[in-house]
Every structure is written in structure tokens, then in C-alpha cells.
Design an enzyme around this catalytic site. Structure first.
Site: not given
Length: 541
Positions: A191, A467
Site C-alpha cells: 500500500s 484493487d
């Protein structure tokens, strides 16, 4: 009827500690991030017993020639880390997991059974979890006032990580030369930390021999309306279409009928008549579509709330009998909202939407509705003592990264999945109220390192096909594909969401289908190319 737990719905409202947060968050959710003393779970206490914590004295200010850090500091702070040397063999690498925007304690599972464990075992390496400055206990300042937060920059944190590699001595291995000159140091991050380690490889190539960016977001974006692109493209079509149309109904009332009685009728239909601000109301009802990020292959950390929500709003049967009493109001709102010719489909689906919101959000509110759902609270935003850890990522959002997740940014010829009342002005309230920051974040400073096109030898990118953060990375839809090479691995995991390769399970828990084959294959590819990098460092090929 689709069944689910209330907890599953709530998980969709706030991202886990392992991922970039939903933004904006209501005050009630920010307040949950106030630093708790002694608030570790039993699982965290167990992991801390397994892995003792250590600290390295680290400079507070690495850049005395840059005016933005004035007044400068000559002080140091204790940067926390953990390590596991059970697999270490001479010549093995040091695998450093960058903790990112949370306490490093939350990353310890990856040392026990996740990606760090896997890579250390595969390479005879030493595994490390390194905490990011300001998070956890790695705090260099006495408070979190805006002035004290001036040292909370990506550049300073990157410099910390390079300093760590060049100066740390691991307990029990003090006589072993593990410096970057003699040992391959390889960084891994997921991330925000995924983009962080990519930058680490570019800026400190003589220190970090390789880096693996999982679900990294190297392109900083102020108005990140494409957060919902993955849900729109990969979500169940009926769910996506219904959410778009019902959101359009909502906007045609909140915006098109602003100031009329219909706004109050809309809020009342959702059970939220006492939410003052329209943006707060729109935010309070959109948790379902946000749930995609919370999906994981490992049920111990996953929430299925996205598909539960979709099952609700796609159903043509009324799933919540109590909502029948609101049918007349719902039909009126749909008609006023411009979809009167689709009442036969949308009425039941809006009733189900209302039922879902009531179960997962409205019914969880204790106290006034503004206290539960508002983003407006000057008194709260003014708090800046050391316990106010909610300020940390918010400050990084406001100064460098952005990622305001808006509905207003969606082009006019497209229907958004969240309300257009959630715009930049609404989403940046915290910037103005908490930090007196009135300009957009300086995303250009982050993007100078390559953004979408960042590339470097021995820099790997691993992303999930579904995602929501894919649109801020190198696998963004519309970008040219790259070859998947030993030097620059480029892997997209089918049907995966946010850094799915990072976590793992114990060997006795694995089956042919668990982890799912695409995840297991990605983890095997990572182990293979890291082993080859280590051999290359040693001059063996």
C-alpha cells in the site's frame, strides 16, 4: 436472503490498519484512532512476546539544508523495530518490511507467517519489521501540533530507513557484518509502504539492493475519484448499475432539489433525519460500495461486506420487511430523482439499500446522529496531544499524498458510485480544520520520482486486479503493459484486491486451494526472483 454479521458491514466503513484509509472519515471514526495505552489485543501481546522490540537512535532531521523543516532539530528519537534471525545463514539477505502508516505491531504477523517469514526462509535471510516515524512508539516530537508534524514527510522517513540499514546492529549478531556493502538489503512494503519502498530503491540504490512494492501507489493524486473504478469494472454488473442509478437519484435530490423538503424526506427514508450536512449524509450511506478493499483471501482478516452489499441492492425481493412502511416515500423519491419509469425495479432495491444502511450503520449509532456521522467538529480537530494519532496519516494526505475519494470528480458523462456532494471541499475539511492547510497537497513532490512510470533495476511491482488502489499504481487500467522480468518483476494477481501477497498462513493450514493459486503463485514468483537477486549480489550468476 443474503445474511451477514453486523461486524462485516462495519468493517467496510473503515479500512484496516494494513491499508490506506478511507477518506474522509467521520469524527467518530477518527476518535477511535486516538492512541490507546495498553490496548493491545491478545494476539498482538502473543506476537510481542515472540518478537522482542528494539530501538535505534535515529536523527529527527536528516535535511538541515531544507527550509520547510525549520526550526531544524539536532535531536534523535527511538525508532522501533523487530527481527527474526531463525533462518539466517551467512550470506543471506536482510528482508525489511516497511510498516507504513500504522504501528509496527500490526505487521508482526508477516514476520511469523507472512511474506517476511517466507522470504527469510527461502533465502537464509534475516527478517525485520521497521516502524515508520511518528507511528506506534517511534515518535520524535512531544505533541502532534502542525508545527511538530513538519518532520512527518516521506523524505524524512525514507532517510530513516536508509540510516537504519547503515547503522543497526542486531542483538546476537553484533559481530556479523550485515552492512549494505556486504549484505543484500531488500525492502518490502504494501500500500503506502509499497510506494515507499519503491522510492527507497530509487533514492538509496547503494543501500537497498532490491525492493518489492505490493499494491504500491507511486502516483500521488489529490482528487482520487478513481478509487471506485475497480468496483465499477469488476463488481457485479447489477450491483454497479443499481448503485449508480440510486446515487443519481440521491444527487438529483441533494443537489437538484437543494433547499426543498425532499432533502429531509430522503434523509428520513434512510433513517438519518438528524444528519445536518448533506455530505455527511451521503458519506454515511456509502459504506457498502467501499467494502471491496476489505476483501481478502484469508478469512481471518477479510470482510465480505462488498458482495453482501451487492447481493442486497441487486435483489428484486424485499429483504427487510420493516422497510415496506417506507415504500410510498421511496417511490416518491425515485420519481422526483428522475427514475420514475424504473420504479418496478428500483423501488425494492432502494428499500434493500435502506435496510442495509440501517443494519450496518444507523443502528450502530449511539448518541446523536451528527456525533456519529459528522466530519464537522472544530473542537476535536484542535486536539493535538500525543494521543491524537488520527492526525498522522491525515497530515500526510493533506501535505503530500492526497487521495481524496470523491464522487464529484467523476466525468459528467458517467454516473458515480458515491454522491457528487462528496467533493474536494468536503473531503478536505480535516486539512483546513486540523492543520490550517488550504492548498492542495504537493503531490508533484511525490510524483517527481516517476509516478505511474517509476522503474528501476531490481524493483518489483505486485498488484491485485480488483484493487481500488490500482488506479494510483503502475498497473492502472490504460497504462501500457510491462514485461515481467527478473530485473523488474511485474505481476498482476488475478481476482485479488489489496496486497494479497503480503499475508500468509502456517504450513499446516495450507491446502491445494488455500492460499488461492494466484496468490500462492505470486508468492512463489517473489521467492524465486529474490533468491536470484541474492545470488546476483554474491556474484554467482
Amino acid at each position: 436472503m443474503v445474511r451477514y454479521s453486523t461486524a462485516a458491514g462495519l468493517l467496510a466503513l473503515v479500512s484496516s490498519a494494513g491499508a490506506i484509509q478511507r477518506h474522509p472519515l467521520p469524527i467518530s471514526e477518527l476518535a477511535k484512532q486516538v492512541r490507546a495505552h495498553g490496548g493491545l489485543s491478545a494476539r498482538q501481546l502473543e506476537l510481542q512476546a515472540l518478537y522482542p522490540e528494539y530501538n535505534l537512535s535515529t536523527p529527527i532531521d536528516h535535511f538541515h539544508n531544507e527550509s520547510k523543516y525549520e526550526p531544524h532539530s539536532n535531536g534523535t528519537f527511538d525508532q522501533r523495530y523487530w527481527f527474526d534471525a531463525q533462518f539466517y545463514k551467512p550470506g543471506g539477505p536482510v528482508i525489511v518490511l516497511a510498516s507504513g502508516e500504522t504501528s509496527g505491531v500490526g505487521r508482526l504477523p508477516f514476520l511469523q507467517k507472512g511474506i517476511v517469514y517466507q522470504l527469510a526462509k527461502a533465502t537464509g535471510g534475516l527478517g525485520v519489521i521497521l516502524e515508520h516515524r511518528y507511528y506506534g512508539t517511534s515518535i520524535p516530537v512531544p505533541d502532534f501540533s502542525t508545527e511538530s508534524l513538519r518532520f512527518l514527510t516521506t523524505d524524512q522517513a525514507l532517510a530513516d530507513t536508509a540510516y537504519f540499514a547503515q547503522n543497526v546492529k542486531f542483538a546476537g549478531l553484533e559481530d556479523v557484518d550485515l552492512s549494505p556493502k556486504t549484505t543484500p538489503w531488500i525492502a518490502y512494503g504494501g500500500s503506502y509502504a509499497g510506494s515507499f519502498v519503491a522510492f527507497l530503491r530509487v533514492l538509496y540504490p547503494e543501500v537497498f539492493y532490491g525492493a518489492i512494492s505490493s499494491s504500491g501507489v507511486p502516483e500521488a493524486i489529490w482528487d482520487y475519484w478513481k478509487y471506485f473504478e475497480a468496483a465499477a469494472v469488476y463488481g457485479p454488473p447489477a450491483c454497479v448499475e443499481t448503485t449508480q442509478k440510486l446515487t443519481h437519484v440521491i444527487d438529483n435530490i441533494l443537489i437538484g432539489k437543494a433547499g426543498s423538503d425532499y432533502v429531509g424526506k430522503l434523509k428520513t427514508a434512510f433513517g438519518l433525519p438528524n444528519v445536518t450536512y448533506d455530505g455527511d449524509f451521503a458519506s454515511a450511506i456509502n459504506g457498502g460500495i467501499y467494502g471491496l478493499q476489505s476483501l481478502n483471501w484469508d478469512p481471518s482478516v477479510s470482510s465480505n461486506s462488498f458482495f453482501l452489499y451487492c447481493g442486497n441492492v441487486s435483489s428484486d425481493s424485499v429483504l427487510y420487511p420493516a422497510t415496506e412502511a417506507r415504500r410510498a416515500s421511496v417511490e416518491e423519491l425515485i420519481t422526483v430523482g428522475g427514475y420514475g419509469d424504473e420504479l418496478d425495479v428500483l423501488a425494492n432495491r432502494l428499500l434493500n439499500y435502506i435496510g442495509y444502511v440501517n443494519l450496518t450503520s444507523v443502528s450502530q449509532c449511539r448518541g446523536s446522529q451528527d456525533a456519529c456521522f459528522s466530519t464537522n467538529d472544530p473542537e476535536f480537530y484542535a486536539r493535538d496531544d500525543i494521543r491524537q494519532s488520527w492526525r498522522l496519516w491525515q497530515y500526510q494526505v493533506c501535505t503530500e499524498w492526497g487521495y481524496l475519494q470523491t464522487g464529484s470528480g467523476v466525468p459528467e458523462d458517467q454516473l458515480p458510485l458515491i454522491s457528487r456532494t462528496i467533493d474536494v471541499e468536503y473531503s478536505s475539511i480535516v486539512c483546513r480544520a486540523a492543520f490550517n492547510i488550504t492548498e492542495p497537497a504537493n503531490v508533484e513532490h511525490i510524483n517527481r520520482l516517476g509516478g505511474f512510470y517509476i522503474s528501476y533495476p531490481r524493483l518489483a511491482f505486485i498488484d491485485g486486479e480488483w484493487d481500488p488502489w490500482r488506479a494510483a499504481g503502475v498497473h492502472a487500467l490504460g497504462l501500457p503493459d510491462r514485461p515481467n522480468t527478473l530485473s523488474e518483476p511485474f505481476i498482476l494477481i488475478d481476482d485479488a484486491v489489496h496486497h494479497w501477497d503480503e499475508n500468509g498462513v502456517f504450513p499446516n493450514e495450507t491446502t491445494p486451494d488455500f492460499p488461492p493459486p494466484p496468490v500462492a503463485d505470486a508468492q512463489q514468483q517473489i521467492a524465486r526472483f529474490v533468491k536470484k537477486w541474492v545470488r546476483k549480489f554474491a556474484g554467482k550468476f
